[in-house]
Design an enzyme around this catalytic site. Structure first.
Site, PDB file in Angstrom:
ATOM      1  N   ARG A 122      -1.619  39.179 -39.442  1.00 47.08           N
ATOM      2  CA  ARG A 122      -1.527  37.914 -40.181  1.00 47.08           C
ATOM      3  C   ARG A 122      -0.401  38.003 -41.208  1.00 47.08           C
ATOM      4  O   ARG A 122      -0.640  38.154 -42.413  1.00 47.08           O
ATOM      5  CB  ARG A 122      -2.874  37.583 -40.818  1.00 47.08           C
ATOM      6  CG  ARG A 122      -3.887  37.176 -39.763  1.00 47.08           C
ATOM      7  CD  ARG A 122      -5.153  36.616 -40.368  1.00 47.08           C
ATOM      8  NE  ARG A 122      -5.898  35.881 -39.363  1.00 47.08           N
ATOM      9  CZ  ARG A 122      -7.081  35.316 -39.577  1.00 47.08           C
ATOM     10  NH1 ARG A 122      -7.646  35.389 -40.770  1.00 47.08           N
ATOM     11  NH2 ARG A 122      -7.699  34.665 -38.612  1.00 47.08           N
ATOM     12  N   GLN A 127       3.111  34.079 -37.410  1.00 50.78           N
ATOM     13  CA  GLN A 127       2.243  32.893 -37.370  1.00 50.78           C
ATOM     14  C   GLN A 127       2.342  32.138 -36.046  1.00 50.78           C
ATOM     15  O   GLN A 127       1.344  31.637 -35.532  1.00 50.78           O
ATOM     16  CB  GLN A 127       2.578  31.963 -38.535  1.00 50.78           C
ATOM     17  CG  GLN A 127       2.045  32.447 -39.865  1.00 50.78           C
ATOM     18  CD  GLN A 127       2.372  31.504 -41.001  1.00 50.78           C
ATOM     19  OE1 GLN A 127       3.194  30.606 -40.866  1.00 50.78           O
ATOM     20  NE2 GLN A 127       1.733  31.706 -42.142  1.00 50.78           N
ATOM     21  N   ASP A 130       0.067  33.684 -33.342  1.00 50.13           N
ATOM     22  CA  ASP A 130      -1.329  33.917 -33.719  1.00 50.13           C
ATOM     23  C   ASP A 130      -2.283  33.139 -32.813  1.00 50.13           C
ATOM     24  O   ASP A 130      -2.625  31.979 -33.075  1.00 50.13           O
ATOM     25  CB  ASP A 130      -1.515  33.512 -35.185  1.00 50.13           C
ATOM     26  CG  ASP A 130      -2.890  33.858 -35.734  1.00 50.13           C
ATOM     27  OD1 ASP A 130      -3.771  34.247 -34.941  1.00 50.13           O
ATOM     28  OD2 ASP A 130      -3.088  33.732 -36.946  1.00 50.13           O
ATOM     29  N   SER A 133      -5.698  31.842 -34.357  1.00 54.14           N
ATOM     30  CA  SER A 133      -5.626  30.602 -35.142  1.00 54.14           C
ATOM     31  C   SER A 133      -5.459  29.381 -34.254  1.00 54.14           C
ATOM     32  O   SER A 133      -6.136  28.361 -34.446  1.00 54.14           O
ATOM     33  CB  SER A 133      -4.474  30.678 -36.146  1.00 54.14           C
ATOM     34  OG  SER A 133      -4.750  31.633 -37.145  1.00 54.14           O
ATOM     35  N   TYR A 230      -9.903  38.278 -44.391  1.00 50.78           N
ATOM     36  CA  TYR A 230     -11.226  38.205 -43.778  1.00 50.78           C
ATOM     37  C   TYR A 230     -12.315  38.377 -44.836  1.00 50.78           C
ATOM     38  O   TYR A 230     -12.073  38.937 -45.912  1.00 50.78           O
ATOM     39  CB  TYR A 230     -11.389  39.292 -42.710  1.00 50.78           C
ATOM     40  CG  TYR A 230     -10.519  39.093 -41.497  1.00 50.78           C
ATOM     41  CD1 TYR A 230     -10.779  38.085 -40.586  1.00 50.78           C
ATOM     42  CD2 TYR A 230      -9.431  39.922 -41.261  1.00 50.78           C
ATOM     43  CE1 TYR A 230      -9.981  37.896 -39.469  1.00 50.78           C
ATOM     44  CE2 TYR A 230      -8.614  39.748 -40.150  1.00 50.78           C
ATOM     45  CZ  TYR A 230      -8.901  38.729 -39.255  1.00 50.78           C
ATOM     46  OH  TYR A 230      -8.105  38.551 -38.148  1.00 50.78           O
TER      47      TYR A 230
END
Length: 376
Positions: A122, A127, A130, A133, A230
């Site tokens: 992350r 991004q 990912d 996500s 997290y």
């Protein structure tokens, strides 16, 4: 360089690892793209669409995978598919390494360089790669749609000559990507939404979407997030206080959507059997964590069950239930990752094994397990 794509064989899997748009990009990189016939049909992509993008359509998995330098999949390959992947090939997919550790040793034994896409770090640069996500975003949306389909009432307030319909009350448990999208979707449908999470940073996000934040905000709560973003496992004392607050809150809800997962661990139980029993008849729970043991004590994998007058929705692979969009996003995630691996001059694979992203996802290399979390 040959890229091999097969039709996904896992139960409930409707996605495909490529889209016509990404096939064009791979061809533009100088790759030959071989796709098993029918690979995209569940995501509304025909063989002709892939052919028009420059792919070669082949009759079976053996033809697609045979000789491939790079294999792109959604789910991890089964034994038959693995048998067709050559030594030295790179495999990129959602490999579920924490729940399939025996597969990692198998990739190493077969000389396959395996990349687990759900382990993409992350960081800002990653991004666009990912997959967690992109897929969780659609799962959060679909969870609300599935809840609405099972709910015997409307979501928004409606004022009519015959009387007023009260708005539905929705509680979202776990405010990651899926939870935030669930909040936004339930709000768009007109529900009164509240949400809970043990990470302090989520309070502002919840409030910004027009929902109410529910949590025991003590000192432990303020320290309840890892550097990776997290949730940390909470102490039994905190869990008891939070459970008491949620038990009171949940009695007033019409719909509960649970999304809490910690990588590599069984999903935490957030909704006990007693909480389910306390809910109003006709209420709905959607458990997005059911594949990892479930956030609800009474949810059942890939089933919609009714317990104590409450419908509990436990669909498997929820992202795949919006296969057209989830395929499009997943395919782009893979493309962005593959572009890291391809030499623009030679048009072949040239992997920088010291790249932070590659180090994050690489399970095996040259017949060895190399990921620090899975070395024996």
């Amino acid at each position: 360089m040959k890229i091999g794509i097969v039709k996904e064989r896992s139960a409930n899997e409707r996605r495909c690892a490529v889209s016509p748009d990404t096939v064009k990009k791979y061809v533009g990189l100088g790759a030959q793209v071989a796709i098993e016939t029918g690979a995209g049909l569940s995501a509304a992509i025909t063989d002709d669409a892939f052919k028009a993008a420059g792919a070669e359509i082949v009759g079976d998995a053996a033809s697609a995978l045979g000789g491939a330098d790079l294999v792109l999949k959604v789910q991890r390959p089964d034994a038959d598919e693995l048998g067709h992947i050559k030594r030295g090939a790179v495999l990129a997919a959602i490999l579920n390494p924490y729940n399939a550790k025996e597969s990692i040793a198998d990739y190493a034994t077969r000389g396959i360089d395996a990349m687990a896409m759900e382990l993409v770090p992350r960081i800002t640069r990653a991004q666009a790669m990912d997959v967690l996500s992109s897929q969780a975003n659609l799962a959060g949306y679909r969870a609300v749609i599935d809840a609405a389909a099972e709910f015997g009432r409307a979501f928004p307030m409606m004022m009519t000559a015959a009387g007023t319909v009260a708005p539905a009350r929705v509680l979202v448990m776990g405010v990651g990507v899926a939870g935030l999208q669930a909040i936004a979707t339930a709000r768009r449908l007109g529900a009164i939404v509240s949400a809970t999470d043990v990470r302090p940073a989520t309070k502002e996000q919840v409030n910004s979407l027009g929902a109410t934040f529910v949590a025991v905000e003590d000192e432990e709560f303020k320290q309840a997030e890892t550097t990776a973003g997290y949730a940390k496992p909470m102490s039994p004392e905190y869990q008891a206080k939070q459970a008491a607050l949620i038990a009171e809150t949940i009695k007033k809800q019409d719909i509960v959507i649970t999304t809490a997962l910690i990588p590599g661990r069984k999903a935490p139980e957030l909704v006990s059997a007693e909480m389910v029993q306390s809910m109003k008849p006709g209420s709905v729970i959607v458990d997005l964590a059911v594949e990892q043991g479930g956030n609800c004590a009474l949810s059942e994998l890939d089933k919609v069950v009714e317990k104590h007058g409450v419908k509990i929705v436990g669909h498997a692979n929820v992202a795949s239930r919006t296969a057209v969009d989830s395929t499009s996003l997943y395919a782009k995630n893979l493309l962005n990752f593959v572009q890291l691996l391809v030499d623009k001059e030679t048009k072949g694979l040239k992997i920088n094994w010291e790249d932070e992203i590659v180090k994050g996802v690489a399970l095996t290399r040259d017949g060895q397990v190399i990921h620090p979390n899975f070395k024996s």
